[in-house]
Design an enzyme around this catalytic site. Structure first.
Site, PDB file in Angstrom:
ATOM      1  N   CYS A   1     -17.634   5.733 -84.388  1.00  0.00           N
ATOM      2  CA  CYS A   1     -18.591   5.217 -85.379  1.00  0.00           C
ATOM      3  C   CYS A   1     -19.867   4.673 -84.745  1.00  0.00           C
ATOM      4  CB  CYS A   1     -17.931   4.141 -86.236  1.00  0.00           C
ATOM      5  SG  CYS A   1     -16.511   4.755 -87.141  1.00  0.00           S
TER       6      CYS A   1
ATOM      7  N   HIS B   1     -23.274  -0.670 -89.380  1.00  0.00           N
ATOM      8  CA  HIS B   1     -22.337   0.424 -89.647  1.00  0.00           C
ATOM      9  C   HIS B   1     -21.535   0.066 -90.902  1.00  0.00           C
ATOM     10  CE1 HIS B   1     -19.252   3.326 -89.445  1.00  0.00           C
ATOM     11  NE2 HIS B   1     -18.322   2.495 -89.006  1.00  0.00           N
TER      12      HIS B   1
ATOM     13  N   ASN C   1     -16.712   4.778 -95.255  1.00  0.00           N
ATOM     14  CA  ASN C   1     -17.096   4.811 -93.837  1.00  0.00           C
ATOM     15  C   ASN C   1     -17.312   6.275 -93.434  1.00  0.00           C
ATOM     16  OD1 ASN C   1     -17.193   4.786 -91.046  1.00  0.00           O
ATOM     17  ND2 ASN C   1     -15.501   3.337 -90.792  1.00  0.00           N
TER      18      ASN C   1
HETATM   19  N1  COA Z   1      -3.527  -0.270-101.020  1.00  0.00           N
HETATM   20  C1  COA Z   1      -2.672  -1.257-101.287  1.00  0.00           C
HETATM   21  N2  COA Z   1      -2.081  -1.996-100.313  1.00  0.00           N
HETATM   22  C2  COA Z   1      -2.380  -1.696 -99.049  1.00  0.00           C
HETATM   23  C3  COA Z   1      -3.251  -0.649 -98.710  1.00  0.00           C
HETATM   24  C4  COA Z   1      -3.831   0.080 -99.752  1.00  0.00           C
HETATM   25  N3  COA Z   1      -4.688   1.088 -99.549  1.00  0.00           N
HETATM   26  N4  COA Z   1      -3.357  -0.584 -97.357  1.00  0.00           N
HETATM   27  C5  COA Z   1      -2.582  -1.566 -96.863  1.00  0.00           C
HETATM   28  N5  COA Z   1      -1.969  -2.233 -97.890  1.00  0.00           N
HETATM   29  C6  COA Z   1      -1.051  -3.362 -97.799  1.00  0.00           C
HETATM   30  C7  COA Z   1      -0.364  -3.460 -96.472  1.00  0.00           C
HETATM   31  O1  COA Z   1       0.771  -2.619 -96.436  1.00  0.00           O
HETATM   32  C8  COA Z   1      -0.006  -4.928 -96.423  1.00  0.00           C
HETATM   33  O2  COA Z   1       1.152  -5.130 -97.207  1.00  0.00           O
HETATM   34  P1  COA Z   1       2.256  -6.221 -96.785  1.00  0.00           P
HETATM   35  O3  COA Z   1       1.517  -7.529 -96.796  1.00  0.00           O
HETATM   36  O4  COA Z   1       3.275  -6.071 -97.853  1.00  0.00           O
HETATM   37  O5  COA Z   1       2.709  -5.820 -95.421  1.00  0.00           O
HETATM   38  C9  COA Z   1      -1.168  -5.607 -97.132  1.00  0.00           C
HETATM   39  O6  COA Z   1      -1.806  -4.565 -97.907  1.00  0.00           O
HETATM   40  C10 COA Z   1      -2.191  -6.241 -96.202  1.00  0.00           C
HETATM   41  O7  COA Z   1      -2.484  -5.322 -95.151  1.00  0.00           O
HETATM   42  P2  COA Z   1      -3.512  -5.669 -94.042  1.00  0.00           P
HETATM   43  O8  COA Z   1      -3.616  -4.495 -93.117  1.00  0.00           O
HETATM   44  O9  COA Z   1      -3.197  -7.014 -93.446  1.00  0.00           O
HETATM   45  O10 COA Z   1      -4.846  -5.811 -94.915  1.00  0.00           O
HETATM   46  P3  COA Z   1      -6.286  -6.238 -94.474  1.00  0.00           P
HETATM   47  O11 COA Z   1      -6.744  -7.373 -95.276  1.00  0.00           O
HETATM   48  O12 COA Z   1      -6.419  -6.323 -92.976  1.00  0.00           O
HETATM   49  O13 COA Z   1      -7.157  -4.984 -94.941  1.00  0.00           O
HETATM   50  C11 COA Z   1      -8.204  -3.073 -93.974  1.00  0.00           C
HETATM   51  C12 COA Z   1      -6.902  -3.710 -94.386  1.00  0.00           C
HETATM   52  C13 COA Z   1      -7.904  -1.730 -93.334  1.00  0.00           C
HETATM   53  C14 COA Z   1      -9.040  -2.880 -95.226  1.00  0.00           C
HETATM   54  C15 COA Z   1      -8.953  -4.016 -92.993  1.00  0.00           C
HETATM   55  O14 COA Z   1      -8.072  -4.459 -91.997  1.00  0.00           O
HETATM   56  C16 COA Z   1     -10.125  -3.350 -92.352  1.00  0.00           C
HETATM   57  O15 COA Z   1     -11.046  -2.918 -93.000  1.00  0.00           O
HETATM   58  N6  COA Z   1     -10.099  -3.290 -91.017  1.00  0.00           N
HETATM   59  C17 COA Z   1     -11.185  -2.647 -90.263  1.00  0.00           C
HETATM   60  C18 COA Z   1     -10.973  -1.173 -90.323  1.00  0.00           C
HETATM   61  C19 COA Z   1     -12.201  -0.438 -89.957  1.00  0.00           C
HETATM   62  O16 COA Z   1     -13.284  -0.770 -90.394  1.00  0.00           O
HETATM   63  N7  COA Z   1     -12.049   0.613 -89.153  1.00  0.00           N
HETATM   64  C20 COA Z   1     -13.140   1.428 -88.753  1.00  0.00           C
HETATM   65  C21 COA Z   1     -13.963   0.706 -87.746  1.00  0.00           C
HETATM   66  S1  COA Z   1     -15.317   1.656 -87.286  1.00  0.00           S
END
Ligand code: COA
Length: 313
Positions: free
Chosen positions: A109, A240, A270
């Site tokens: 990215c 980004h 993204n």
């Molecule tokens: N829909 C519903 N629930 C979801 C889900 C979805 N699409 N994806 C994950 N969950 C659930 C998980 O299973 C977890 O459940 P649990 O608590 O029962 O285990 C819960 O939601 C929380 O998951 P978590 O991963 O802790 O959520 P989060 O607040 O960290 O959000 C992201 C997840 C991916 C949105 C966030 O971590 C993020 O954006 N990270 C950066 C990723 C990124 O930008 N990558 C590219 C970089 S260039």
């Protein structure tokens, strides 16, 4: 002599995939995706290859000018049409350009900032007058549509800028870096690894989130210091477009008010290396920035890689 971004262009596929559409594919909800990421919909290629999208964005950036004036084409992509030839070579051919040096850059990215840095450096050292720098991605091909933790995040598209030798300086400074020890938090394996096909995005989202905020803030601060600018000198921050919570945290820590922060991830998700050039093109078309504006671009991606650049349009 300086180097300047003289024009921009972008292209996204017509097909819109909303959060409501995703509810029918994986166990998720519009409410979960919107609250956690800010994304409402993304564009999905219906057969357009990465080089097709890159070429469309380039033609818009060229605004009818002769593609043969381009001496250098750098494409940032993690989703090339082929291992080789490079996407840049395919774009060169589609533009019917016969003279440019053409190659791809892999920095996930952060790819567009790396590509801009590379093109800027080559232009200055080799006296090249005109270059095309492109970010283009077809992430819909490398996400696992059964994995709700990743497939909701990404979209397809391309953005391009024309860099030209100019009397005024338009590229004010860069800060780039990488830390490969974080490689296993966000990656897509390929044929050189011992992992099994199909190759999909693997991500530990929560950990990526924290490093992304810290790294983008530190990098942006360093580039401001190198260019002797303060956050109040910035007319627009183009981060980004990965997650609106990452963007808000970065802007807040830099002391840049929300009205000066560009966000379009609600419509595109993204788009990896394409996100910043698409955003820059939209910001120009919407009149949020114009000739003379100072723009801070900051990116973060797999590697980990990061990069910032300050430009004066
Ligand atoms: N829909 C519903 N629930 C979801 C889900 C979805 N699409 N994806 C994950 N969950 C659930 C998980 O299973 C977890 O459940 P649990 O608590 O029962 O285990 C819960 O939601 C929380 O998951 P978590 O991963 O802790 O959520 P989060 O607040 O960290 O959000 C992201 C997840 C991916 C949105 C966030 O971590 C993020 O954006 N990270 C950066 C990723 C990124 O930008 N990558 C590219 C970089 S260039």
């Amino acid at each position: 002599m300086g180097i300047k971004i003289v024009s921009t262009g972008s292209y996204v596929p017509d097909r819109v995939l909303t959060n409501f559409d995703l509810e029918k594919i994986v166990d998720t909800s519009d409410e979960w995706i919107t609250t956690r990421t800010g994304i409402r919909e993304r564009r999905i290629s219906e057969g357009e290859t990465t080089s097709d999208m890159a070429t469309e964005a380039s033609l818009k950036a060229l605004k009818g000018k002769n593609p043969d004036e381009i001496e250098l084409i750098v494409v940032a992509t993690a989703t090339p049409d082929a291992f080789f030839p490079s996407t840049a070579c395919k774009v060169q051919s589609k533009l019917e350009n016969r003279k440019a040096v053409a190659f791809d850059i892999s920095a996930a990215c952060t790819g567009f900032i790396y590509a801009l840095y590379t093109a800027d450096s080559i232009m200055r050292s080799k006296g090249i007058k005109k270059a095309l720098v492109i970010g283009a991605e077809r992430f819909s091909k490398i996400v696992n549509w059964k994995d709700r933790t990743t497939c909701i995040l990404f979209g397809d598209g391309a953005g391009a800028v024309v860099l030209k030798e100019s009397e005024e300086e338009g590229i004010l400074g860069f800060d780039l870096g990488a830390d490969g020890s974080f490689g296993n938090l966000l990656y897509v394996p390929s044929v050189g690894s011992n992992e099994e096909y199909p190759f999909y995005v693997r991500m530990r989202g929560n950990e990526v989130f924290k490093v992304a905020v810290r790294t983008m803030v530190e990098s942006a601060k360093r580039v401001l210091e190198k260019t002797s600018l303060s956050p109040k000198d910035i007319d627009l921050l183009i981060p980004h477009q990965a997650n609106v919570r990452i963007i808000n945290a970065v802007a807040e820590r830099l002391g840049i008010e929300a009205s000066k922060v560009f966000v379009n991830l609600d419509r595109y998700g993204n788009t990896s290396a394409a996100s910043i050039p698409i955003a820059l093109d939209e910001a120009l078309r919407k009149g949020l920035v114009r000739e003379g504006s100072t723009v801070l671009m900051v990116a973060f991606g797999g590697g980990f890689t990061w990069g910032s650049c300050v430009v004066r349009l």
